[in-house]
Design an enzyme around this catalytic site. Structure first.
Site, mmCIF file in Angstrom:
data_model
loop_
_atom_site.group_PDB
_atom_site.id
_atom_site.type_symbol
_atom_site.label_atom_id
_atom_site.label_comp_id
_atom_site.label_asym_id
_atom_site.label_seq_id
_atom_site.Cartn_x
_atom_site.Cartn_y
_atom_site.Cartn_z
ATOM 1 N N LEU A 26 0.345 -12.704 -6.640
ATOM 2 C CA LEU A 26 0.697 -13.588 -5.530
ATOM 3 C C LEU A 26 0.605 -12.873 -4.192
ATOM 4 C CD1 LEU A 26 3.805 -15.472 -6.943
ATOM 5 C CD2 LEU A 26 1.573 -16.473 -6.416
ATOM 6 N N GLY A 27 0.873 -11.583 -4.198
ATOM 7 C CA GLY A 27 0.850 -10.808 -2.959
ATOM 8 C C GLY A 27 1.485 -9.452 -3.186
ATOM 9 N N GLY A 29 3.434 -5.940 -0.901
ATOM 10 C CA GLY A 29 3.942 -5.388 0.341
ATOM 11 C C GLY A 29 4.018 -3.884 0.255
ATOM 12 N N SER A 31 6.398 -2.029 -0.810
ATOM 13 C CA SER A 31 7.134 -1.431 -1.925
ATOM 14 C C SER A 31 7.000 -2.174 -3.238
ATOM 15 C CB SER A 31 8.626 -1.336 -1.567
ATOM 16 O OG SER A 31 9.165 -2.636 -1.382
ATOM 17 N N VAL A 34 3.751 -8.679 -6.427
ATOM 18 C CA VAL A 34 4.364 -9.837 -7.067
ATOM 19 C C VAL A 34 3.295 -10.637 -7.793
ATOM 20 C CG1 VAL A 34 5.703 -11.944 -6.725
ATOM 21 C CG2 VAL A 34 6.178 -9.926 -5.319
ATOM 22 N N LYS A 48 8.157 -9.279 -9.941
ATOM 23 C CA LYS A 48 8.023 -8.272 -8.887
ATOM 24 C C LYS A 48 8.020 -6.882 -9.511
ATOM 25 C CE LYS A 48 10.311 -7.068 -4.485
ATOM 26 N NZ LYS A 48 11.428 -7.443 -3.589
ATOM 27 N N ASP A 138 16.463 -7.851 6.254
ATOM 28 C CA ASP A 138 15.009 -7.834 6.466
ATOM 29 C C ASP A 138 14.497 -9.268 6.575
ATOM 30 O OD1 ASP A 138 12.563 -6.612 6.906
ATOM 31 O OD2 ASP A 138 12.049 -6.544 4.778
#
Length: 258
Positions: A26-27, A29, A31, A34, A48, A138
């Site tokens: 899905l994507g 980042g 750290s 996912v 994740k 965040d």
């Protein structure tokens, strides 16, 4: 380089914990990466994955968020291992990240009702989180998943923790463009720090861009600018600190029932 390696792993089709079939990424980042997954119950999930060296971060997110159950929060269901990587099973939030959902800007001019719903849902999530003694730390567009009608969920709690948590030394937590002034100084963060991020989202909705660092903030004739000012006061003691009150004012200034 770590996350390029993880991203390229052929994990699609992997059955996790005997229940969750990974389908596609899905994507990713800084750290984690996912994956979209489907459970044996037929429901969609997000999975994740963290690198092994960030196992404590995965554990922290699980310990912080596993007990949180709210329709405006992405739920953390379970902690698992996937090929030696600490991983979390999450509820699947339908939609796109906030900046991808609102491509016509300023959002409060082009899609006022959906964007107001998005902000109201974010504030509902924060009110619930703060009520449990936690701050997100965040809050940014990438951590807000928005559906077509503006419905939203707040996700990603790997930086979240207790209100005013003190690490002993200054620790700058969060994403620079969405940090409150006290976050950039590395101070312990409170509810007003999360709400500064909401103020930035409101500013973006009013102006179609984020404020320039160090530049004076231009006023807007929109009634909602009064709330934006309260949320973005430089001094945290003068800033609005209640998400529930911020939501009430948002809807009142917009002329909507609350």
């Amino acid at each position: 380089m770590i996350w390029y390696t993880v991203k390229q792993m052929p994990l699609a089709g992997t059955l996790v914990d005997g229940r969750y079939r990974l389908v596609r990424p899905l994507g990713h980042g800084a750290s984690s990466v996912v994956y979209f997954a489907v459970g044996t119950d037929g429901l969609p999930y997000a999975v994740k994955l963290f690198p092994p060296e960030l196992s404590r971060r995965a554990e922290r997110e699980y310990d912080t968020a596993a007990h949180l159950v709210h329709p405006r929060i992405g739920q953390v269901h379970k902690r698992v291992q996937i090929e030696g990587r600490p991983s979390l099973i999450l509820s699947f939030a339908r939609g796109r990240v906030l900046f991808q959902r609102y491509t016509q800007r300023p959002a409060l001019q082009t899609e006022r009702k959906p964007y107001l719903l998005t902000l109201a849902h974010v504030l509902e999530a924060l009110a619930y989180l703060h009520g449990h003694g936690l701050v997100h730390r965040d809050l940014k567009p990438e951590n807000i998943i928005v559906d077509g009608d503006g419905s939203a969920k707040v996700v990603d709690f790997d930086l979240s923790g207790p209100i005013r948590e003190n690490f002993g030394t200054p620790v700058r937590i969060g994403t620079l463009a969405f940090q409150s002034p006290e976050a950039t100084r590395g101070e312990p963060l409170g509810t007003e720090s999360d709400l500064y991020g909401v103020g930035l989202l409101l500013y973006w909705g009013l102006h179609g861009e984020l404020p320039e660092e160090g530049a004076p903030l231009p006023p807007s004739p929109d009634p909602l600018d009064a709330l934006r000012v309260q949320l973005m006061m430089p001094e945290r003691e003068q800033r609005l600190a209640s998400a529930a009150e911020a939501r009430r004012q948002l809807l009142q200034l917009a002329g909507l029932p609350y």
